[in-house]
Structure formats: C-alpha cells, structure tokens
Design an enzyme around this catalytic site. Structure first.
Site, PDB file in Angstrom:
ATOM      1  N   ASN A   8       0.852  -1.194   0.000  1.00 47.97           N
ATOM      2  CA  ASN A   8       0.000   0.000   0.000  1.00 47.97           C
ATOM      3  C   ASN A   8       0.880   1.234   0.000  1.00 47.97           C
ATOM      4  O   ASN A   8       2.076   1.165   0.302  1.00 47.97           O
ATOM      5  CB  ASN A   8      -0.988   0.009   1.184  1.00 47.97           C
ATOM      6  CG  ASN A   8      -0.307   0.072   2.546  1.00 47.97           C
ATOM      7  OD1 ASN A   8       0.682   0.766   2.747  1.00 47.97           O
ATOM      8  ND2 ASN A   8      -0.840  -0.664   3.514  1.00 47.97           N
ATOM      9  N   CYS A   9       0.306   2.358  -0.381  1.00 49.03           N
ATOM     10  CA  CYS A   9       1.023   3.634  -0.364  1.00 49.03           C
ATOM     11  C   CYS A   9       0.003   4.729  -0.079  1.00 49.03           C
ATOM     12  O   CYS A   9      -1.209   4.496  -0.183  1.00 49.03           O
ATOM     13  CB  CYS A   9       1.754   3.883  -1.676  1.00 49.03           C
ATOM     14  SG  CYS A   9       0.693   4.068  -3.130  1.00 49.03           S
TER      15      CYS A   9
END
Length: 475
Positions: A8-9
């Site tokens: 994820n970011c």
C-alpha cells in the site's frame, strides 16, 4: 516456498501496484508461489484468504501507510519482512537472498521490525499520510464537480444561488456539492490521523473537533485552522485516545470504554479546548501563513517554486517528494492553488521524459527500459511519477540530476505564470476538465520542462555511460 504480502502507499495509485507486480515477478523467477494483496485507491484487491496466510512461509509487507490492527491479527505468529513501499523496488532483487534472517515473527499487539531497521510501521509521517490518503477522494471528487459546475457556467448555463423564492440552477447545485468535498477534506484528514494512532475510538472526536476548528461561524474567527488544525488535532486526539485505552475499569465498565466513555470525554475536553484556545490560535497562525505567502516578493516565489519543483522530481514519490506535495496539497483547503499548480506540472515530467529519451536514444537504455517506455509515458501523463523509478535505479546520478534540475525550472515557471490547480485529477488532461488554469501556460510550462528534462537525461546519461565505460576498460 510460499509467499504472501500486502502493498500500500499513501495515494494508493502507483507504488501499490508497481511493487506488487515486482514482487510477483521476482517470486515467479525463483519458482515460489506468491499471492499479493493490494490496498490501493480502489480499496483492497486480491484479498488474501485465511488459507493462503496459514500456508505461507513468509509475509512481505511493503507499506506506505501502515496496516490496521485487523491486518496485524491476520498475520499473528507469521514470519514477516517489513519495508517501506518506497524502498521495495530498489531491494526486490535481493529481498529473498537472506529472507530467513530478515524476517521476524509478527505479534498482533506489536509489529517487530526486521533486522534492516529501515521499515517504518509507525511515526508522524505515516500518520499524516493516513490522513492525506483518506482526504484525497474528497478533494478529487469535490474538485471534479467544482470544475464541472464551472464548465457548465462557461457554456452559458445559469449560476443562480439558492434564495427565498428562487430555485437554484443546476450549475450552482453541482458546484455546491463539489464544495462539500473541500469542506470535509480537512475534518476527514484529522479523523484518519487520529484513527491511525488511537484506532476507532479516536475517529469521531477528531472529525467533530477538526470540523469545529474550521467553522468560522462557530468560532467567530476570520480563518479556519486549515491543514494545521487537522495535523495538531489529529495527533493530539490520537495519542490521547491511545493512552486512554489503557485505563482499566473492571469487567462491568470496560466494554463501555471504547464505545462511549472515550468518545464522550475526548470530545468534551478537546471540543472546549479547541473552542477557547486551539481554534483561535491555529486560525491566527493560518491567517499569518497565508498573509506571508501572499506577501512573498515575486522573485522569492520563483526561487521557492524552483525548490518545490526540484523536491517533487527528486525521489519520485519518496519522502522528499511527499514533503513538497503535502505542503502544496495542504493549502487547497485555504483556496491557495498556485503551489499545487507546481505539482500538476512537475510530477508529469520524470516518467514522460524518460520514455521520450528512450525513443530518441534507444542505445542508451536496456531492452527492458525500452519495452517499459510506452507504459511509463501513459502512466506518467496521469501524474504518477513512480514509473520513472526503474530508470533512475539503473542510472541514479544522471537521471536524478536531470529530473531534479528540470523539475526545479518547471516549478519556477509554474509560479511565474501563476498556474493554479484546484484538485488532483488526470494529469496532462486536467485543463480539459477545468482543474488547471490558465490552460495555455500550463501546456507551455509542461512542454518546456519536458524538453529540458529529455535534454538533460541525454546529456547527463551520455556522459555517465562514457565514464562507466572508461572505468570498465581500466579495470
């Protein structure tokens, strides 16, 4: 070997999916079974099943905004390698070389970091990015609707506001709905910052108190607390709730702690504190900041624009980029759009320039880089700078130098031409939907920045390749 993982970011767009693909490709090269769950802008995709997690030998967590307590519980007792998503592409080739020593057993109550000590599960920046990630859909959706409303008016539709005995026009209604996104982006940001620290009991108090801090009618102030209020209130309530949750009340009252007592007491304390002290103080600071930005001489604004542009282009989605982006993004709620205009220009350049350079000088790039050029150009045109990362990893000194210098010049031009961007959008096509203006100067600035970036890449990398070739010959 069986591998599972999560990527994820903060933005949930580029890094999330690029890293997932890189890990999957590496595992397939090594003959491993692999399943990667992506937690991106579209939500959770390819969610790992309990059976896949149970069967896995190792878990890879490439994180840009941390994971929830629920996710920790899913991996309780598993061997985990955790690293920042911004570093994952750099280390994917060596990630599995010594995985046994890199991995540590994850416990649901606390994530233990691996031996590299570079992984960051918690920290101020990760909490801020959790808030920004949650606020993005509000400002994107709201910004697009405001742009649509503006276009409707430009095409001759009426812009009649609601009044007694007057039916509001469709353009006004659409714009008003869009403005709700800007109204609630700051409270949502504060709520999710607090939620990242103190979990669900912190969410509602932080949302309501941040809304209060930005409601000038309730506070009687000239300005709302803006992003500064979201940060201070979110962090304060988050930590307050985090330690409040440790209070022991006995079996009878303990179930009421999270659902009733914490929200009530937190809202009471911070509501009063914000009304009488924090709200007016932060409003005064925000008013001063906005006055300072407006009072900066044009020459200094151009210098600052160069610095912001250079930071945005420097590490292509990394911490330096995120710092500059956060500064520009945070001013949107105060209706200051020219600093975010730099973002709309500069973030296009590195991937598009790298792609064009491969077309002009294919002999300077590897076959894999040439094959990725079309994808890098298309994705880069929609404001995802990360496709430039593989090119920078292959030749860091010339590519980063070229991107940074071109980004700085483009940032200075953006400020000089007063290019404004009201919300995140679709990059090169933002002016077509009313998100970036003036449209002509936007495209002029992008064209100049792109031409310079390509030129710098060719000149710098050509010199770098000659130097590398000489080193090889002497050896």
């Amino acid at each position: 070997m069986k591998i599972v993982g999560i990527t994820n970011c903060p933005a949930g767009i580029a890094h999330t999916y690029m890293v997932a693909e890189a890990i999957e490709q590496k595992c397939k090269q090594l003959g491993y079974q692999v399943h990667i769950e992506t937690q991106g802008a579209s939500g959770v995709e390819n969610r790992l099943t309990d059976q896949q997690i149970a069967a896995a030998d190792y878990v890879i967590l490439a994180l840009g905004k941390g994971i929830s307590d629920e996710d920790r519980i899913r991996f309780d007792g598993k061997k985990v390698v955790e690293l920042p998503v911004s570093e994952a592409l750099k280390h994917v080739d060596t990630l599995f070389d010594d995985i046994e020593n890199q991995a540590t057993v994850l416990h649901a109550s606390k994530v233990k970091l691996g031996n590299n000590q570079k992984a960051v599960k918690e920290g101020i920046m990760s909490y801020l990015m959790a808030g920004v990630s949650a606020a993005l859909p509000f400002v994107i959706g709201g910004g697009l609707l405001v742009a649509v409303g503006s276009m409707m008016v430009q095409f001759g539709m009426a812009n009649t506001a609601m009044a007694k005995g007057v039916t509001p026009s469709l353009a006004w209604v659409v714009t008003s709905i869009g403005n709700l996104g800007f109204t609630f982006m700051i409270p949502i940001m504060g709520a999710y910052i607090a939620n990242a620290i103190g979990d669900k009991p912190a969410f509602a108090p932080a949302f309501l108190v941040t809304f209060l801090a930005n409601n000038t009618d309730l506070l009687g102030t000239k300005s709302g607390a803006g992003f500064l209020g979201a940060v201070i209130i979110g962090l304060s309530i988050g930590y307050f709730v985090k330690y409040f949750k440790k209070v022991k009340l006995g079996k009878a009252l303990q179930p009421l702690l999270g659902s009733m007592l914490i929200p009530f007491i937190t809202l009471l304390i911070f509501g009063l504190l914000t009304y009488y002290l924090l709200g007016p103080a932060m409003s005064w600071i925000m008013s001063g900041l906005l006055a300072f930005l407006n009072a900066i001489p044009t020459s200094m604004k151009i210098v600052t624009g160069f610095i912001i542009g250079a930071m945005l282009a420097f590490d292509m989605g990394g911490p330096v980029n995120k710092t500059a982006w956060f500064f520009a993004f945070s001013l949107l709620s105060s209706h200051v759009y020219n600093w975010y205009g730099i973002v709309g220009v500069v973030t296009l350049l590195p991937p598009m320039a790298a792609a064009i350079a491969t077309w002009l000088r294919p002999n300077m790039f590897t076959k894999q880089e040439r094959n990725s050029s079309i994808s890098a150009f298309i994705v880069g045109a929609t404001v995802a700078t990360e496709p430039a990362i593989p090119y920078a990893l292959a030749a860091p000194i010339p590519m980063i130098a070229a991107n940074t210098l071109a980004g700085g010049i483009a940032g200075a031009l953006s400020i000089l031409f007063n290019i404004e961007r009201i919300a995140p959008g679709i990059g090169l096509f933002d002016p077509l939907i009313g998100l970036e203006k003036p449209w002509f100067l936007f495209y002029v600035t992008v064209a100049i920045g792109l031409a310079l970036n390509v030129l710098f890449i060719i000149v710098f990398k050509s010199a770098w390749l000659k130097r590398e070739a000489k080193k090889t010959q002497t050896q």
